[in-house]
Design an enzyme around this catalytic site. Structure first.
Site, PDB file in Angstrom:
ATOM      1  N   GLU A 353      11.166  54.333  23.680  1.00 43.33           N
ATOM      2  CA  GLU A 353      12.558  54.084  23.270  1.00 43.33           C
ATOM      3  C   GLU A 353      13.416  53.573  24.429  1.00 43.33           C
ATOM      4  O   GLU A 353      14.564  53.987  24.603  1.00 43.33           O
ATOM      5  CB  GLU A 353      13.171  55.322  22.616  1.00 43.33           C
ATOM      6  CG  GLU A 353      12.527  55.631  21.274  1.00 43.33           C
ATOM      7  CD  GLU A 353      13.309  56.605  20.433  1.00 43.33           C
ATOM      8  OE1 GLU A 353      14.547  56.554  20.465  1.00 43.33           O
ATOM      9  OE2 GLU A 353      12.681  57.407  19.747  1.00 43.33           O
ATOM     10  N   GLY A 354      12.834  52.694  25.211  1.00 44.57           N
ATOM     11  CA  GLY A 354      13.549  52.096  26.333  1.00 44.57           C
ATOM     12  C   GLY A 354      13.122  52.718  27.640  1.00 44.57           C
ATOM     13  O   GLY A 354      13.333  53.911  27.869  1.00 44.57           O
TER      14      GLY A 354
END
Length: 370
Positions: A353-354
């Site tokens: 998620e990043g």
């Protein structure tokens, strides 16, 4: 109450199976159905759609407690709640919400979310999975990878390109059910850590879906995804906190039991100071995570606080797990003790998620705004 419920469940149903699931890379689908019965698979979903109707503070608490025992379970539970289910909750039509949310919120169905591709990780704007309009529907071709719950998921929220590469209004979100012709799961990744969390490739070959499976307006998919990820990063921050706490608590307990030179190793300053640093880092991450959760519950924009919490807690998880292995010494390098698994699991927190680098880009962009 949530903390105790999850802790008791994890001790009874998850802890005895951790090693086997990890070794076999087994995705325990039954566990997630059980979590659904406890209300943990639809924590953010209002009761009118079959959910628990909780906020992010309660949600964070549940993820932390699961991840203290097995981060793999915390990861899959978070992906189901924050990404798939929450995307439908935030941007689905009333008809779509009524159709999918009750099954997802009760754990009857498991959800996946497809954004990442083999050649476009952080560069999601240039995704190669394309949806082309045909008649009253869409034909989708392409592939996604690193998709949590991808094979066992009963429904997937897919982000596909419907416009030009790089155009922030060039992607659209679709809801695709398992068994749809042309949609299949490909290779399952053989991973360093989080091995009981299923991570697979999704393949689309002339996959036709009707237009009523489109979520929101055509071209809004990428914008929707960024908003979903703002909340999703809070869940990964909680995952990092839980992972760090699991490693810390194991190291703290061991340091009190392990004797060297006639006394517990916790009495040596070298070990005591490690524990002090670990505890302090975890407390900071915990406060940052609950701060972001509180702002989210108030309906405020959380782009900055969620990235700060995710960045700090994920890096903390890696540092704390590393020090936990060091405190265990040679035993920390064996599978007889839990810290080697926390060490392997922790790294995913800085990627999913990043990445940490993307978080720093987000943070710097936000703080440098005029």
């Amino acid at each position: 109450m949530i903390e105790k419920t999850v802790r008791d469940f994890a001790a009874k149903e998850i802890k005895p199976n951790i090693s086997q699931w990890d070794e076999e890379q087994f995705f325990p689908k039954k566990i997630f159905h059980q979590l659904g019965e406890l209300g943990l698979m639809g924590m953010l979903v209002p009761e009118i759609y079959g959910g628990a109707g909780f906020g992010y503070a309660e949600y964070v608490t549940a993820i932390i407690e699961l991840s203290k025992v097995d981060p793999s379970i915390g990861l899959s539970m978070a992906a189901h709640n924050s990404l798939c289910t929450n995307h439908i909750l935030m941007f689905g039509s009333e008809e779509q919400k009524n159709k999918y949310l009750p099954k997802l919120a009760t754990g009857q169905w498991i959800g996946a979310w497809g954004l990442t591709e083999p050649n476009t990780g952080s560069d999601a704007g240039n995704m190669q999975t394309v949806a082309v309009r045909k008649g009253d529907g869409w034909i989708i071709n392409g592939s996604k990878n690193f998709i949590t719950n991808g094979k066992s998921g009963d429904v997937t929220v897919l982000i596909a390109r419907t416009g030009e590469p790089g155009d922030k209004h060039g992607a659209t979100a679709f809801i695709i059910e398992q068994g749809t012709p042309g949609f299949s799961a490909g290779r399952k990744e053989n991973k360093l850590g989080m091995r009981a969390s299923e991570t697979v490739e999704l393949i689309f070959q002339d996959c036709f879906i009707s237009d009523d499976q489109r979520m929101g307006e055509t071209g809004d998919g990428f914008i929707q995804s960024l908003k979903v990820l703002d909340g999703g990063r809070i869940s990964i921050a909680a995952l990092g906190v839980g992972t760090a706490l699991g490693a810390y608590e194991a190291a703290l307990s061991y340091s009190k039991e392990r004797k060297q030179f006639g006394k517990s190793i916790s009495n040596f300053q070298a070990i005591a100071f490690k524990l002090a640093d670990m505890y302090t880092d975890i407390q900071a991450s915990l406060l940052l995570t609950y701060h972001a959760a509180a702002l989210k519950d108030k309906g405020q924009t959380v782009t900055l606080p969620s990235s700060v919490a995710k960045y700090h807690s994920s890096e903390t998880a890696v540092r704390v797990a590393n020090e936990a292995v060091q405190i265990f010494g040679g035993y920390g390098f064996t599978k007889d003790y839990p810290v080697e698994k926390f060490y392997r699991d922790s790294k995913l927190c800085t990627i999913g998620e990043g990445t940490s680098e993307i978080q720093k880009m987000v943070i710097s962009k936000e703080i440098l705004k005029d």
